[in-house]
Each structure stands twice: as C-alpha cells, then as structure tokens.
Write a protein that holds these residues in place. Structure first.
Motif, mmCIF file in Angstrom:
data_model
loop_
_atom_site.group_PDB
_atom_site.id
_atom_site.type_symbol
_atom_site.label_atom_id
_atom_site.label_comp_id
_atom_site.label_asym_id
_atom_site.label_seq_id
_atom_site.Cartn_x
_atom_site.Cartn_y
_atom_site.Cartn_z
ATOM 1 N N ARG A 24 11.976 -14.356 0.625
ATOM 2 C CA ARG A 24 10.660 -14.042 0.072
ATOM 3 C C ARG A 24 10.068 -12.793 0.702
ATOM 4 N NH1 ARG A 24 8.179 -20.176 -0.140
ATOM 5 N NH2 ARG A 24 9.617 -20.925 -1.721
ATOM 6 N N LEU A 25 10.177 -12.689 2.022
ATOM 7 C CA LEU A 25 9.647 -11.504 2.708
ATOM 8 C C LEU A 25 10.414 -10.247 2.311
ATOM 9 C CD1 LEU A 25 8.976 -12.947 6.278
ATOM 10 C CD2 LEU A 25 7.269 -12.249 4.589
ATOM 11 N N GLU A 26 11.728 -10.367 2.244
ATOM 12 C CA GLU A 26 12.540 -9.207 1.863
ATOM 13 C C GLU A 26 12.241 -8.779 0.425
ATOM 14 O OE1 GLU A 26 14.472 -7.373 3.857
ATOM 15 O OE2 GLU A 26 13.906 -8.677 5.509
ATOM 16 N N ALA A 27 12.059 -9.758 -0.459
ATOM 17 C CA ALA A 27 11.790 -9.430 -1.865
ATOM 18 C C ALA A 27 10.459 -8.701 -2.000
ATOM 19 C CB ALA A 27 11.757 -10.720 -2.687
ATOM 20 N N LEU A 28 9.480 -9.073 -1.214
ATOM 21 C CA LEU A 28 8.176 -8.416 -1.295
ATOM 22 C C LEU A 28 8.228 -6.983 -0.810
ATOM 23 C CD1 LEU A 28 5.822 -11.233 0.010
ATOM 24 C CD2 LEU A 28 5.803 -10.215 -2.284
ATOM 25 N N THR A 29 9.107 -6.692 0.119
ATOM 26 C CA THR A 29 9.091 -5.377 0.763
ATOM 27 C C THR A 29 10.131 -4.430 0.217
ATOM 28 O OG1 THR A 29 10.507 -6.215 2.544
ATOM 29 C CG2 THR A 29 8.131 -6.300 2.887
ATOM 30 N N GLU A 30 10.844 -4.813 -0.828
ATOM 31 C CA GLU A 30 11.819 -3.900 -1.431
ATOM 32 C C GLU A 30 11.113 -2.802 -2.164
ATOM 33 O OE1 GLU A 30 14.470 -6.099 -3.917
ATOM 34 O OE2 GLU A 30 15.699 -6.684 -2.245
ATOM 35 N N ASP B 284 -2.016 -17.195 13.469
ATOM 36 C CA ASP B 284 -1.957 -16.144 12.460
ATOM 37 C C ASP B 284 -1.192 -14.958 13.028
ATOM 38 O OD1 ASP B 284 -3.402 -17.539 10.544
ATOM 39 O OD2 ASP B 284 -5.313 -16.809 11.292
ATOM 40 N N VAL B 285 -0.320 -14.400 12.205
ATOM 41 C CA VAL B 285 0.505 -13.256 12.584
ATOM 42 C C VAL B 285 0.406 -12.232 11.464
ATOM 43 C CG1 VAL B 285 2.866 -12.489 13.059
ATOM 44 C CG2 VAL B 285 2.108 -14.734 13.854
ATOM 45 N N THR B 286 0.273 -10.973 11.825
ATOM 46 C CA THR B 286 0.224 -9.895 10.837
ATOM 47 C C THR B 286 1.426 -8.986 11.050
ATOM 48 O OG1 THR B 286 -2.186 -9.950 10.802
ATOM 49 C CG2 THR B 286 -1.138 -7.984 9.921
ATOM 50 N N LEU B 287 2.153 -8.734 9.972
ATOM 51 C CA LEU B 287 3.259 -7.786 9.980
ATOM 52 C C LEU B 287 2.792 -6.544 9.230
ATOM 53 C CD1 LEU B 287 6.134 -10.215 8.896
ATOM 54 C CD2 LEU B 287 5.464 -9.600 11.224
ATOM 55 N N SER B 288 2.916 -5.380 9.854
ATOM 56 C CA SER B 288 2.491 -4.132 9.230
ATOM 57 C C SER B 288 3.636 -3.135 9.261
ATOM 58 C CB SER B 288 1.298 -3.528 9.972
ATOM 59 O OG SER B 288 0.233 -4.431 10.020
ATOM 60 N N CYS B 289 3.824 -2.457 8.140
ATOM 61 C CA CYS B 289 4.868 -1.437 8.053
ATOM 62 C C CYS B 289 4.206 -0.080 7.843
ATOM 63 C CB CYS B 289 5.815 -1.725 6.899
ATOM 64 S SG CYS B 289 7.142 -0.515 6.760
ATOM 65 N N VAL B 290 4.489 0.833 8.770
ATOM 66 C CA VAL B 290 4.008 2.206 8.666
ATOM 67 C C VAL B 290 5.204 3.111 8.935
ATOM 68 C CG1 VAL B 290 2.407 3.932 9.576
ATOM 69 C CG2 VAL B 290 1.730 1.532 9.511
ATOM 70 N N GLY B 291 5.459 4.012 8.026
ATOM 71 C CA GLY B 291 6.567 4.947 8.215
ATOM 72 C C GLY B 291 7.928 4.285 8.275
ATOM 73 N N GLY C 192 0.834 -1.194 0.000
ATOM 74 C CA GLY C 192 0.000 0.000 0.000
ATOM 75 C C GLY C 192 0.866 1.240 0.000
ATOM 76 N N GLU C 193 0.248 2.359 -0.270
ATOM 77 C CA GLU C 193 0.978 3.620 -0.281
ATOM 78 C C GLU C 193 1.420 4.019 1.124
ATOM 79 O OE1 GLU C 193 1.872 5.542 -2.945
ATOM 80 O OE2 GLU C 193 1.138 3.918 -4.204
ATOM 81 N N ILE C 194 0.556 3.773 2.120
ATOM 82 C CA ILE C 194 0.844 4.196 3.491
ATOM 83 C C ILE C 194 1.195 3.007 4.378
ATOM 84 C CG2 ILE C 194 -0.131 5.306 5.532
ATOM 85 C CD1 ILE C 194 -1.858 6.976 3.599
ATOM 86 N N ILE C 195 0.462 1.901 4.230
ATOM 87 C CA ILE C 195 0.668 0.718 5.061
ATOM 88 C C ILE C 195 0.939 -0.489 4.177
ATOM 89 C CG2 ILE C 195 -0.379 -0.842 6.748
ATOM 90 C CD1 ILE C 195 -2.117 1.467 7.681
ATOM 91 N N VAL C 196 1.975 -1.252 4.524
ATOM 92 C CA VAL C 196 2.272 -2.524 3.857
ATOM 93 C C VAL C 196 1.967 -3.618 4.875
ATOM 94 C CG1 VAL C 196 4.071 -3.943 2.813
ATOM 95 C CG2 VAL C 196 4.084 -1.464 2.474
ATOM 96 N N THR C 197 1.211 -4.643 4.454
ATOM 97 C CA THR C 197 0.795 -5.695 5.371
ATOM 98 C C THR C 197 1.128 -7.070 4.804
ATOM 99 O OG1 THR C 197 -1.046 -4.312 6.100
ATOM 100 C CG2 THR C 197 -1.162 -6.626 6.664
ATOM 101 N N TYR D 253 8.711 1.406 9.689
ATOM 102 C CA TYR D 253 8.894 0.539 10.847
ATOM 103 C C TYR D 253 7.861 -0.581 10.833
ATOM 104 C CZ TYR D 253 11.978 4.147 12.569
ATOM 105 O OH TYR D 253 13.005 5.040 12.697
ATOM 106 N N TRP D 254 8.308 -1.792 11.147
ATOM 107 C CA TRP D 254 7.443 -2.972 11.123
ATOM 108 C C TRP D 254 6.930 -3.295 12.523
ATOM 109 C CZ3 TRP D 254 5.702 -5.491 6.886
ATOM 110 C CH2 TRP D 254 6.286 -5.133 5.675
ATOM 111 N N ARG D 255 5.670 -3.688 12.592
ATOM 112 C CA ARG D 255 5.027 -4.067 13.847
ATOM 113 C C ARG D 255 4.399 -5.451 13.663
ATOM 114 N NH1 ARG D 255 1.604 0.296 16.053
ATOM 115 N NH2 ARG D 255 3.391 0.575 17.406
ATOM 116 N N VAL D 256 4.492 -6.263 14.702
ATOM 117 C CA VAL D 256 3.901 -7.600 14.697
ATOM 118 C C VAL D 256 2.609 -7.566 15.518
ATOM 119 C CG1 VAL D 256 4.214 -10.013 15.372
ATOM 120 C CG2 VAL D 256 6.161 -8.676 14.544
#
Length: 148
Positions: A142-148, A91-98, A69-74, A100-103
């Motif tokens: 895989r996770l790193e490739a998605l978030t580049e 189930d675990v959700t990783l969210s990136c805002v600004g 997403g533009e603001i949040i990556v999940t 920084y990643w939060r679990v």
C-alpha cells in the motif's frame, strides 16, 4: 493483476512525446492520468489498518493520511502495540523531499522518579514501537503503491 500499477511518469512522457495521436486520444490519456491521481489520494481515506498477532501481543500500523505534493510527499501513520492490556500508540510521519524519505515522531513520556526508570520506559517504548513498525507485506504494498 492487483500488483500492477500505472507508472505516471511514463504516461506523462508518452503524452508529451506523441502529439501525432491526436487531441482526442491525448485528452483521454490525460483524463485517465487525472483519475489515477485522484483515486490514489483517496486511498488514505480507506481503512488501512493492518493488525497482526505475535504471541500474546497485537501489533498494527494504520495509514491515517497521504498527501502527495509537488515538492513534499507526506504519509501519516499510527503504530499500535498491545500487550497484557497495555496499549501503546504512536503517530509517525514519513516525508519525502528530493527523493529521500525521513521519519518524524514525537514521543511524550510520563514523568519518572529516577533516570533509570526513564531509560527503562524509553527502552520498552522503542522495543514495542519497533515491533509495530515491522509492517506487513500488505502495508508495504500500500505504501509503495501510493508513492509510485
């Protein structure tokens, strides 16, 4: 070659700062960028389960969904731990805002008869989830490739 990934920020800067390439080349580069974004979002549709065996335990991590997403990556993951016929999934959700990643996770335990029993159950669950959360190098890539 599979570890080389396109840096989309670099590509955006190149497109923006090289108008002298001409409309044909700039459109081609923009189309390539769009295709990369589309393919990256589909990575979550593939089977992303990584299963490992540690002694008599099976542990795993599965990428269930990825939403850029533009603001949040999940990223939504499922952790798995199997031991002696007992299966624990979480189930675990990783969210990136600004940047920084939060679990985030919600753990729902069955009722226990004693406080000590509840704490034992919490301890066992957290240890098992900790083992499952130690992702393999393949899942890390895989996770790193998605978030580049």
């Amino acid at each position: 070659m599979s570890n080389i990934r396109a840096n989309l920020h670099l590509l955006d800067d190149f497109i923006a700062n090289n108008p002298d390439l001409g409309e044909r080349w700039l459109n081609l580069l923009a189309n390539c960028r769009d295709e990369l974004l589309e393919l990256r979002s589909k990575v979550g549709e593939l089977d992303q389960r990584i299963i490992g065996v540690v002694g008599n335990e099976r542990v795993g991590c599965r990428l269930k969904k990825f939403e850029p997403g533009e603001i949040i990556v999940t990223a939504s993951l499922e952790l798995l731990h199997e031991l002696a016929g007992s299966v624990l999934t979480q189930d675990v959700t990783l969210s990136c805002v600004g940047g920084y990643w939060r679990v985030s996770l919600f753990v729902d335990f069955p009722d226990c008869e004693t406080p000590a029993g509840a704490m034992f159950q919490l301890s066992e669950c957290l240890m098992r989830l900790g083992l499952a959360a130690q992702i393999s190098p393949e899942m890390e890539q895989r996770l790193e490739a998605l978030t580049e």
